[in-house]
Design a protein around this motif. Sequence first.
Motif, short mmCIF file in Angstrom:
data_model
loop_
_atom_site.label_atom_id
_atom_site.label_comp_id
_atom_site.label_asym_id
_atom_site.label_seq_id
_atom_site.Cartn_x
_atom_site.Cartn_y
_atom_site.Cartn_z
N TYR A 128 -23.39 19.43 23.11
CA TYR A 128 -22.08 19.37 23.09
C TYR A 128 -21.36 19.66 21.60
CZ TYR A 128 -17.73 17.69 25.07
OH TYR A 128 -16.17 17.61 25.26
N SER A 129 -22.13 19.25 20.65
CA SER A 129 -21.51 19.46 19.25
C SER A 129 -21.51 20.89 18.93
CB SER A 129 -22.39 18.67 18.33
OG SER A 129 -23.47 19.00 18.07
N GLU A 132 -18.56 22.45 20.59
CA GLU A 132 -17.51 22.06 20.03
C GLU A 132 -17.27 22.93 18.65
OE1 GLU A 132 -15.60 18.48 16.91
OE2 GLU A 132 -17.75 18.68 17.36
N ILE A 151 -15.71 14.15 18.42
CA ILE A 151 -15.74 15.37 18.75
C ILE A 151 -14.47 16.04 18.83
CG2 ILE A 151 -15.85 16.84 20.84
CD1 ILE A 151 -18.72 16.19 19.68
N HIS A 153 -12.11 17.26 20.94
CA HIS A 153 -11.89 18.12 22.10
C HIS A 153 -11.16 19.34 22.40
CE1 HIS A 153 -14.72 14.97 23.92
NE2 HIS A 153 -14.20 13.97 23.32
#
Length: 193
Positions: A128-129, A132, A151, A153
Amino acid sequence: QLTLLDANSTTLENEISAGHLDIIIDNHILPEEIFERMHLATEHLLLAVPAKFSENNAVSEYQLTYDDILCGEHRNKSNGVPLDCFSKIPFILMNRDNDTRSHTNAIFMETGFEPQVMFEMDRLATLYSYVENGTAASVVSDTLIRNIRGIDHSKILFYPLPTVHAQRKIFVSYKRNRYYSKAMERFIGSLGN
């Protein structure tokens, strides 16, 4: 006292089968003749795309923001995004022994989509990073999106996926013939709150 183990479904099943764990929380369905299970929640898989990718412009009517996910708007979407709009962008996917990857493969197979996979990972938070920071797109769960910290978003746009494989159930499971302690009962009871 609570000791946690964060691991993939295969490891968790092996550990609970060997008696090293009392309960597991997972989306993997264990054999009913050996394990009791209780449904905790249903989570939704979403396409997460770096907001800076120009491909987002062609599918703006499908876009969801982080706030939309927090409010549950993604559950009200009946149409999934046409995945072929993302055929030229890189993807990072979970390793093949992961349940998220199994669902992702089923989604791609059903829709006839062939992603350009840069590489595979074994941790959703790390994956997920990368979304991002604008490296690649991926498929992630709304549970992760709602609960991950640190994060930004606003750098990510989310899209509903066009298939039943984008939903999965989360269960708490424990062995049938093992002592069910008051502590386990209280802990499991607290999960539904």
